[in-house]
Structure formats: structure tokens, C-alpha cells
Design a protein around this motif. Structure first.
Motif, PDB file in Angstrom:
ATOM      1  N   GLY A 125       1.229  82.927  52.143  1.00  0.00           N
ATOM      2  CA  GLY A 125       2.176  82.180  52.952  1.00  0.00           C
ATOM      3  C   GLY A 125       3.385  81.777  52.130  1.00  0.00           C
ATOM      4  N   LEU A 126       4.396  81.254  52.792  1.00  0.00           N
ATOM      5  CA  LEU A 126       5.671  80.928  52.171  1.00  0.00           C
ATOM      6  C   LEU A 126       5.493  80.142  50.877  1.00  0.00           C
ATOM      7  CD1 LEU A 126       8.771  81.140  52.550  1.00  0.00           C
ATOM      8  CD2 LEU A 126       8.650  78.932  53.741  1.00  0.00           C
ATOM      9  N   SER A 127       6.138  80.603  49.821  1.00  0.00           N
ATOM     10  CA  SER A 127       5.988  80.014  48.498  1.00  0.00           C
ATOM     11  C   SER A 127       6.950  78.854  48.298  1.00  0.00           C
ATOM     12  CB  SER A 127       6.256  81.074  47.423  1.00  0.00           C
ATOM     13  OG  SER A 127       6.387  80.474  46.150  1.00  0.00           O
ATOM     14  N   PRO A 128       6.459  77.646  48.013  1.00  0.00           N
ATOM     15  CA  PRO A 128       7.351  76.520  47.705  1.00  0.00           C
ATOM     16  C   PRO A 128       8.248  76.805  46.504  1.00  0.00           C
ATOM     17  CG  PRO A 128       5.127  75.729  48.125  1.00  0.00           C
ATOM     18  CD  PRO A 128       5.048  77.225  48.035  1.00  0.00           C
ATOM     19  N   THR A 129       7.722  77.548  45.528  1.00  0.00           N
ATOM     20  CA  THR A 129       8.516  77.903  44.349  1.00  0.00           C
ATOM     21  C   THR A 129       9.679  78.805  44.745  1.00  0.00           C
ATOM     22  OG1 THR A 129       6.584  77.727  42.915  1.00  0.00           O
ATOM     23  CG2 THR A 129       8.460  78.970  42.073  1.00  0.00           C
ATOM     24  N   ALA A 130       9.412  79.775  45.605  1.00  0.00           N
ATOM     25  CA  ALA A 130      10.477  80.669  46.065  1.00  0.00           C
ATOM     26  C   ALA A 130      11.534  79.900  46.840  1.00  0.00           C
ATOM     27  CB  ALA A 130       9.889  81.779  46.928  1.00  0.00           C
ATOM     28  N   PHE A 134      15.409  79.439  45.556  1.00  0.00           N
ATOM     29  CA  PHE A 134      16.519  79.870  46.411  1.00  0.00           C
ATOM     30  C   PHE A 134      17.505  78.730  46.633  1.00  0.00           C
ATOM     31  CE2 PHE A 134      18.557  80.204  50.529  1.00  0.00           C
ATOM     32  CZ  PHE A 134      19.078  81.484  50.500  1.00  0.00           C
ATOM     33  N   LEU A 135      16.984  77.555  46.919  1.00  0.00           N
ATOM     34  CA  LEU A 135      17.866  76.424  47.210  1.00  0.00           C
ATOM     35  C   LEU A 135      18.615  75.942  45.974  1.00  0.00           C
ATOM     36  CD1 LEU A 135      15.562  74.498  49.697  1.00  0.00           C
ATOM     37  CD2 LEU A 135      17.692  75.706  50.239  1.00  0.00           C
ATOM     38  N   VAL A 168      -0.593  77.298  53.700  1.00  0.00           N
ATOM     39  CA  VAL A 168       0.368  77.339  52.595  1.00  0.00           C
ATOM     40  C   VAL A 168       0.258  76.037  51.805  1.00  0.00           C
ATOM     41  CG1 VAL A 168       1.929  78.769  53.959  1.00  0.00           C
ATOM     42  CG2 VAL A 168       2.283  76.307  53.882  1.00  0.00           C
ATOM     43  N   ARG A 169       0.939  75.984  50.667  1.00  0.00           N
ATOM     44  CA  ARG A 169       0.934  74.768  49.840  1.00  0.00           C
ATOM     45  C   ARG A 169       1.884  73.729  50.461  1.00  0.00           C
ATOM     46  NH1 ARG A 169      -0.188  78.851  46.074  1.00  0.00           N
ATOM     47  NH2 ARG A 169      -1.936  78.258  44.719  1.00  0.00           N
ATOM     48  N   LEU A 170       1.342  73.004  51.416  1.00  0.00           N
ATOM     49  CA  LEU A 170       2.176  72.140  52.248  1.00  0.00           C
ATOM     50  C   LEU A 170       2.792  70.977  51.475  1.00  0.00           C
ATOM     51  CD1 LEU A 170      -0.055  72.296  55.408  1.00  0.00           C
ATOM     52  CD2 LEU A 170       2.385  72.832  55.372  1.00  0.00           C
ATOM     53  N   ASP A 171       2.027  70.349  50.608  1.00  0.00           N
ATOM     54  CA  ASP A 171       2.576  69.211  49.849  1.00  0.00           C
ATOM     55  C   ASP A 171       3.809  69.617  49.056  1.00  0.00           C
ATOM     56  OD1 ASP A 171       0.717  67.507  50.815  1.00  0.00           O
ATOM     57  OD2 ASP A 171      -0.391  67.227  48.940  1.00  0.00           O
ATOM     58  N   GLU A 172       3.701  70.734  48.370  1.00  0.00           N
ATOM     59  CA  GLU A 172       4.814  71.198  47.543  1.00  0.00           C
ATOM     60  C   GLU A 172       6.002  71.607  48.408  1.00  0.00           C
ATOM     61  OE1 GLU A 172       3.597  74.119  44.596  1.00  0.00           O
ATOM     62  OE2 GLU A 172       1.552  73.315  44.653  1.00  0.00           O
ATOM     63  N   VAL A 176       9.901  69.957  48.484  1.00  0.00           N
ATOM     64  CA  VAL A 176      11.132  70.735  48.319  1.00  0.00           C
ATOM     65  C   VAL A 176      12.069  70.518  49.500  1.00  0.00           C
ATOM     66  CG1 VAL A 176      12.096  73.069  48.180  1.00  0.00           C
ATOM     67  CG2 VAL A 176      10.030  72.505  46.880  1.00  0.00           C
ATOM     68  N   CYS A 177      11.512  70.597  50.699  1.00  0.00           N
ATOM     69  CA  CYS A 177      12.354  70.482  51.899  1.00  0.00           C
ATOM     70  C   CYS A 177      12.917  69.080  52.077  1.00  0.00           C
ATOM     71  CB  CYS A 177      11.564  70.912  53.134  1.00  0.00           C
ATOM     72  SG  CYS A 177      11.264  72.703  53.196  1.00  0.00           S
TER      73      CYS A 177
END
Length: 382
Positions: A125-130, A134-135, A168-172, A176-177
Motif C-alpha cells: 500500500g501507499l508508502s508514507p516515505t514515498a 515527494f512532498l 498501510v502504515r496509517l500512523d506514519e 506526513v499528511c
């Protein structure tokens, strides 16, 4: 080849069948017929009825949220959810390329653009690191939100998808968001019954969306649900999906563009009966996952299991093969003997309508695309 033959034999024995073994077929073992007949007898078979109300109450309880709204399918739910968090025409939405096409389509239905970022290799699932990387490179915070320095467009939402029910790693991701002032809509279409750190998926973002398509762990033929802990968003979701009609005893007045995305009471009746069996389905599938784990360890094939601090619903179970060539042989041999297996989806940026949108390196997504295969995952009846 011996490994594939062993796998075929094991699956046939596991499902006690020499006939066609589907990837994931529904099971109707409870009150489905009773509730359907009751709905017919009441004549409330359309979008108003007691089972719609019951379904929403059940989903609210299961997802531990403050509001649940029944909708016609998960795709429609995501489309509305994105609008509810503020996605407008010409905005952008961060999501993953490794997903079912409905995720990207829901963004496009809002006349917004997807940004395809990489997944984590373990969660798929969507990577918090990615997202963070990107941001840090392209993000710019302004008074009215986060903007993409490359395109000049506002990044209005983040849309992670819990692939095959693995959270996915929701906390991370939330961390980020929040830093970049980007709301999260969880595409939880595949993850009903999954948990992250003891809480249901779909309950972490501003809004979560579930699917009840015919191949899901719980089905009503079609159908979906929007859930949120923000009651104002839930109420607005109900209003928009019922054609934005203002309540009145008899007048028809609609004060903004709405959608006829209501779940019929007939489908809701089926969904209520299915939800009553959810715990049994989850336990059944976890037992199947354990048997697969033990078998594939002996075959030196990686069977995908849940991560630490998560509980997967094991909707679609999958193995990771050595390379694309091994994957293709596995797919060919299993399907040739009526054991249904499927590759993971082609990455969204390979599809003609999504080729031109911004993306990162996709290292993990490309790796998984060539190796992941879904195997029969139905609830067993014997």
C-alpha cells in the motif's frame, strides 16, 4: 514445475474440489433469503427502507465511526468522499499506481489529477516515505493548502488503498499528511474487518470507503459505504448521494449538484445478513491463511501475511514468486486446470488514460507487479 503441481494439489484438497475453483466466491449461509423476502413483502425495494438504516448502523458499529452512509458501490463512495474533503476540478490527489482502476477513476470523476507514488514492499500500500519524499521535493505550503511546485496545482487529498486487506502504515501517513495539510480518504474497499493497531481500517482518515462487490468478503451484489468520525462529513455524504434533495414532505428542491448513488433496500437486506456473518468469515479465512502459510513455507514460496500491529482480513491471499517468468508459468499452469489465479493489477500509469500523470520511481510497485499472484481465497464451507 513440481512446486506448481504441489500447489494445485494442495488447493484442490483444501477446497475439496476437482471442479473449477474460483478466486473468491460469495457465501450465503445466514439470513440472506429471509431478509430479501421480507424486503419484497414490504415493497420497499428501492433506496428507502429499514434495511438501509440497519446497514448504516451496522457499518457504523463495525468501523467504530460516528456516521456511515450506504451507497451504490465503492467507486461512487470514493468519488463523493474526495469531493467532501475539498477536491475540486484541476486539483491533484496523491495515490498509488498499484491499485484497482476504480481508485484512479474516482479521482478523474472529480476532474482532478492523480499523482502516482510508490508503495511499501511489505504492505503493498501507499508508502508514507514515498509521500514524504515527494512532498519535500515538490510540495509548497500556502494559506489555502499544499501546492505542487512542478504543476502549480493544489494537492487536495491523499488516497491510500489497503491492498487485499493489508493495512498501510496509517500512523506514519497521517503524520506526513498533517504536516502538509492534506486530508486523507482511505480506500478501504478491500479491507472490511482489517485493523491497524487495534482500530478498524476506514476509521483513520477524514473519510473511509468500503465496497460490497460480488467478490468482496461481504457482498450485496454491488454496494458501498462511506464512513467518517466527522459527523458533518457523514451528513453531507448522505445528502449528496441522495440527489442533494432538501427535506420536505412533498416538494422537490435540490440546492446543489448531487448524485443518485443510493443503495437500494433490496441490496441492503442482503448486506445486513452478510454482515451478521462477518466474524465467522474472518475466522474462516484466517484459518485458511494459516494453512497456506505452512504449505508455502515447505515450497520455499513467500505467502503474504499481515504485518506487526495489524490484523488483515485476508480478503485475497497472494504469493510472491521469483520473477515475472515464474509468475507467468504459475498463472498458466494453475488456470489450465481450473484453479483460478490472477496477477496483481497492471500499474495505473500503464493504462492509456493515466500515462501522462506525475509519478515517482515506482521501484516497489514495479517489483510487485511482476511477482504477486492471487490464489483462491474463498470462505470454505467444509
Amino acid at each position: 514445475m513440481d512446486t506448481i503441481k504441489n500447489t494445485i494439489s494442495f488447493i484442490k484438497d483444501t477446497f475439496n474440489s476437482n471442479e473449477f475453483i474460483p478466486l473468491h466466491e460469495p457465501r450465503f449461509i445466514g439470513n440472506e433469503k429471509k431478509y430479501l423476502m421480507n424486503t419484497i413483502d414490504t415493497t420497499f425495494v428501492s433506496s428507502v427502507g429499514a434495511y438501509v438504516d440497519s446497514f448504516e448502523e451496522m457499518m457504523q458499529k463495525i468501523t467504530q465511526t460516528n456516521k456511515a452512509v450506504a451507497v451504490v458501490n465503492g467507486t461512487a463512495g470514493i468519488q463523493v468522499a474526495l469531493r467532501l474533503v475539498g477536491v475540486k476540478a484541476n486539483d491533484e490527489v496523491i495515490t498509488q499506481a498499484l491499485t484497482f482502476v476504480a481508485t484512479a477513476n474516482a479521482i478523474a470523476y472529480n476532474n482532478a489529477s492523480p499523482i502516482f507514488l510508490d508503495v511499501d514492499a511489505d504492505t503493498m500500500g501507499l508508502s508514507p516515505t514515498a509521500v514524504s519524499n515527494f512532498l519535500e521535493e515538490f510540495g509548497e505550503l500556502r494559506d489555502d493548502g499544499c501546492y505542487n511546485k512542478k504543476t502549480g496545482k493544489r494537492i487536495a487529498a491523499c488516497l491510500p488503498m489497503h491492498t487485499f486487506g493489508f493495512p498501510v502504515r496509517l500512523d506514519e501517513l497521517i503524520k506526513v499528511c498533517e504536516k502538509w495539510n492534506i486530508p486523507i480518504v482511505e480506500d478501504a474497499a478491500e479491507s472490511l474487518g482489517s485493523e491497524y493497531k487495534g482500530k478498524p481500517t476506514g476509521s483513520f482518515g477524514d473519510i473511509g470507503v468500503f465496497s460490497f462487490n460480488g467478490n468482496k468478503i461481504v457482498t450485496c451484489g454491488g454496494g458501498g459505504a462511506i464512513v467518517s468520525n466527522k459527523e458533518v462529513l457523514g451528513e453531507k455524504a448522505k445528502y449528496l448521494t441522495t440527489t442533494a434533495k432538501k427535506p420536505h414532505p412533498y416538494e422537490y428542491y435540490h440546492d446543489e449538484l448531487g448524485y443518485n448513488f443510493r443503495m437500494p433496500n433490496l441490496n441492503a437486506a442482503l448486506a445486513c445478513a452478510q454482515l451478521e456473518s462477518l466474524d465467522a468469515f474472518l475466522a474462516n479465512k484466517r484459518n485458511l491463511a494459516k494453512e497456506y502459510t505452512n504449505f508455502f513455507q515447505k515450497q520455499n514460496i513467500q505467502f503474504r501475511t499481515e504485518m506487526t500491529n495489524t490484523k488483515a482480513n485476508y480478503w485475497l491471499m497472494c504469493v510472491e514468486l521469483e520473477n515475472k517468468a515464474e509468475r507467468d508459468i504459475f498463472l498458466k499452469e494453475t488456470n489450465a486446470v481450473k484453479v483460478m489465479t490472477r496477477p496483481i493489477w497492471q500499474l495505473m500509469f500503464r493504462l492509456p488514460m493515466y500515462q501522462e500523470f506525475q509519478r515517482d520511481h515506482q521501484k516497489n510497485a514495479l517489483f510487485l507487479e511482476e511477482r504477486i499472484v492471487n490464489i483462491p481465497s474463498s470462505v470454505r464451507t467444509s
